[in-house]
Design a protein around this motif. Structure first.
Motif, short mmCIF file in Angstrom:
data_model
loop_
_atom_site.label_atom_id
_atom_site.label_comp_id
_atom_site.label_asym_id
_atom_site.label_seq_id
_atom_site.Cartn_x
_atom_site.Cartn_y
_atom_site.Cartn_z
N GLU A 24 -11.31 -0.20 17.62
CA GLU A 24 -11.15 -1.63 17.86
C GLU A 24 -9.68 -2.07 17.81
OE1 GLU A 24 -13.63 -3.91 15.27
OE2 GLU A 24 -15.50 -3.13 16.13
N GLY A 25 -8.77 -1.12 17.51
CA GLY A 25 -7.36 -1.44 17.53
C GLY A 25 -6.74 -1.83 16.21
N HIS A 26 -7.49 -1.73 15.12
CA HIS A 26 -6.95 -2.07 13.81
C HIS A 26 -6.02 -0.97 13.31
CE1 HIS A 26 -9.79 -5.40 13.52
NE2 HIS A 26 -10.75 -4.56 13.89
N THR A 27 -5.15 -1.31 12.37
CA THR A 27 -4.28 -0.34 11.70
C THR A 27 -4.98 0.16 10.45
OG1 THR A 27 -2.27 -1.39 12.53
CG2 THR A 27 -2.05 0.01 10.57
N ILE A 28 -5.11 1.49 10.33
CA ILE A 28 -5.88 2.08 9.24
C ILE A 28 -4.97 2.94 8.37
CG2 ILE A 28 -7.92 3.43 8.62
CD1 ILE A 28 -8.45 0.98 10.42
N ILE A 29 -5.05 2.74 7.06
CA ILE A 29 -4.42 3.63 6.10
C ILE A 29 -5.55 4.43 5.47
CG2 ILE A 29 -2.95 3.79 4.07
CD1 ILE A 29 -2.08 0.83 4.86
N SER A 30 -5.60 5.69 5.81
CA SER A 30 -6.73 6.56 5.48
C SER A 30 -6.39 7.39 4.25
CB SER A 30 -7.02 7.47 6.69
OG SER A 30 -7.90 8.51 6.38
N LEU A 31 -7.15 7.19 3.17
CA LEU A 31 -6.86 7.87 1.90
C LEU A 31 -7.95 8.88 1.55
CD1 LEU A 31 -5.76 4.94 -0.47
CD2 LEU A 31 -4.44 6.12 1.29
N SER A 32 -7.52 10.10 1.27
CA SER A 32 -8.42 11.13 0.74
C SER A 32 -7.57 12.27 0.22
CB SER A 32 -9.40 11.64 1.82
OG SER A 32 -8.70 12.24 2.88
N ARG A 33 -8.17 13.12 -0.57
CA ARG A 33 -7.42 14.28 -1.05
C ARG A 33 -7.19 15.28 0.07
NH1 ARG A 33 -10.83 16.22 -6.13
NH2 ARG A 33 -12.46 15.70 -4.63
N ASN A 34 -8.17 15.40 0.97
CA ASN A 34 -8.08 16.34 2.08
C ASN A 34 -8.10 15.59 3.40
OD1 ASN A 34 -8.36 18.69 0.28
ND2 ASN A 34 -10.48 17.98 0.05
N SER A 35 -7.30 16.04 4.35
CA SER A 35 -7.25 15.39 5.65
C SER A 35 -8.43 15.82 6.51
CB SER A 35 -5.94 15.71 6.38
OG SER A 35 -5.87 17.10 6.68
N ASN A 36 -8.70 15.02 7.53
CA ASN A 36 -9.72 15.34 8.52
C ASN A 36 -9.01 15.48 9.86
OD1 ASN A 36 -11.69 15.23 10.53
ND2 ASN A 36 -13.02 13.88 9.36
N PRO A 37 -8.89 16.70 10.40
CA PRO A 37 -8.14 16.90 11.65
C PRO A 37 -8.64 16.03 12.80
CG PRO A 37 -8.63 19.01 10.63
CD PRO A 37 -9.39 17.96 9.85
N ASN A 44 -2.84 4.40 15.50
CA ASN A 44 -2.71 3.46 14.38
C ASN A 44 -3.42 3.91 13.11
OD1 ASN A 44 -1.23 1.64 16.03
ND2 ASN A 44 -3.15 0.86 16.86
N VAL A 45 -3.55 5.22 12.92
CA VAL A 45 -4.15 5.75 11.70
C VAL A 45 -3.07 6.48 10.91
CG1 VAL A 45 -5.84 7.33 10.70
CG2 VAL A 45 -6.46 5.94 12.68
N TYR A 46 -2.87 6.08 9.66
CA TYR A 46 -1.87 6.69 8.79
C TYR A 46 -2.59 7.37 7.64
CZ TYR A 46 1.19 3.50 11.32
OH TYR A 46 1.85 2.82 12.31
N TYR A 47 -2.53 8.70 7.62
CA TYR A 47 -3.21 9.45 6.55
C TYR A 47 -2.30 9.61 5.34
CZ TYR A 47 -4.90 13.35 3.80
OH TYR A 47 -5.29 14.13 2.75
N LYS A 48 -2.84 9.33 4.17
CA LYS A 48 -2.13 9.53 2.91
C LYS A 48 -3.01 10.36 1.98
CE LYS A 48 1.05 6.51 4.20
NZ LYS A 48 2.45 6.92 4.55
N SER A 49 -2.44 11.43 1.44
CA SER A 49 -3.17 12.26 0.49
C SER A 49 -3.06 11.63 -0.89
CB SER A 49 -2.58 13.68 0.46
OG SER A 49 -3.25 14.47 -0.50
N VAL A 50 -4.18 11.17 -1.41
CA VAL A 50 -4.22 10.49 -2.71
C VAL A 50 -5.41 11.01 -3.51
CG1 VAL A 50 -4.41 8.29 -3.92
CG2 VAL A 50 -3.16 8.40 -1.75
N ASP A 51 -5.15 11.37 -4.75
CA ASP A 51 -6.20 11.77 -5.68
C ASP A 51 -6.47 10.58 -6.59
OD1 ASP A 51 -7.89 12.82 -7.56
OD2 ASP A 51 -6.59 14.51 -8.11
N LEU A 52 -7.57 9.90 -6.38
CA LEU A 52 -7.87 8.69 -7.14
C LEU A 52 -8.15 8.95 -8.61
CD1 LEU A 52 -10.11 6.81 -4.55
CD2 LEU A 52 -7.72 6.36 -5.10
N SER A 53 -8.40 10.20 -8.96
CA SER A 53 -8.62 10.52 -10.37
C SER A 53 -7.31 10.77 -11.12
CB SER A 53 -9.51 11.77 -10.49
OG SER A 53 -8.84 12.93 -10.06
N ASN A 54 -6.20 10.68 -10.40
CA ASN A 54 -4.88 10.97 -10.97
C ASN A 54 -3.99 9.74 -10.90
OD1 ASN A 54 -1.96 11.86 -10.80
ND2 ASN A 54 -2.92 13.81 -11.33
N ASP A 55 -3.62 9.19 -12.05
CA ASP A 55 -2.82 7.97 -12.09
C ASP A 55 -1.48 8.14 -11.37
OD1 ASP A 55 -4.76 6.66 -13.52
OD2 ASP A 55 -3.81 6.95 -15.47
#
Length: 225
Positions: A24-37, A44-55
């Motif tokens: 739909e054209g939105h800008t997405i910041i995609s957070l997960s520990r592992n990327s999805n190729p 407009n998709v920006y992948y960031k590797s983030v571990d939510l269990s780690n402060d």
């Protein structure tokens, strides 16, 4: 067009949400520990590797986010983890990990993102029917379901605390969806809803639900569990 953060995007509902919002054209910041190729080359998709269990991981993301983006319109807490064990076999470490991802990670990410959210923005937390008081409960899900109940109360409280800022907080308590996480916890179980179908509902609610709801929990289930 909106700027949207989505957690838990490596698979399942999260991955479907990224694809549908991007289409739909939105800008997405995609957070997960592992990327999805499959998502890496979407516009407009920006992948960031983030571990939510780690402060420290969440704190590093918060710094990078403020450097790159000026405002966030929608935050979707989709990431989650589940442990299916009899209560007597669930260790303190098991409980702690589930709560770190499902509750503390949600709280930490809210703290990181809320300074960039203004009037009309929307925080959507994906919970579970297992976290609804009075709903059917299932053996083995003491850590998971109790964490999903905790995050419901957290969202209700934040809706009150941030109402003057104009940020809406709502929860979608989902029933069974045919995701990898469900299959890992309940091998062989066939859910009536598929991730792409649920993602359509969540996408529309994230974009429009704050016009009608704030501090609410909506039960989104065609079955039990």
């Amino acid at each position: 067009m909106k700027t949207i953060i989505i957690t838990g995007t490596s698979r399942g509902i999260g991955a479907e949400l990224v694809k549908q919002f991007a289409a739909e054209g939105h800008t997405i910041i995609s957070l997960s520990r592992n990327s999805n190729p499959e998502l890496e080359n979407l516009p407009n998709v920006y992948y960031k590797s983030v571990d939510l269990s780690n402060d420290a991981s969440v704190a590093a993301f918060a710094v990078a986010l403020k450097d790159q983006f000026k405002n966030i319109d929608i935050l979707i807490h989709n990431a989650g983890t589940i442990i299916n064990k009899p209560f007597a076999e669930i260790s303190s470490a098991d409980f702690e990990y589930v709560y770190k991802v499902n509750v503390f990670g949600v709280a930490a990410l809210n703290r990181a993102v809320l300074p960039l959210m203004g009037n009309g923005s929307h925080v959507v937390t994906i919970s579970s029917m297992g976290g609804i008081q009075g709903s059917s409960k299932f053996p083995g899900l003491a850590a998971y379901s109790s964490s999903k109940g905790a995050v419901i109360t957290l969202s209700e409280l934040l809706a009150e605390e941030y109402k003057e800022q104009g940020v809406a907080f709502n929860v979608l308590a989902l029933g069974a969806v045919q995701t990898e996480m469900l299959q890992e916890a309940f091998p062989g179980y066939q859910a009536p809803i598929y991730p792409n179908e649920m993602a359509v509902y969540i996408k529309d609610f994230a974009l429009n639900g704050n016009r009608f709801f704030n501090g609410k929990v909506l039960e989104v289930s065609s079955s039990t569990p």
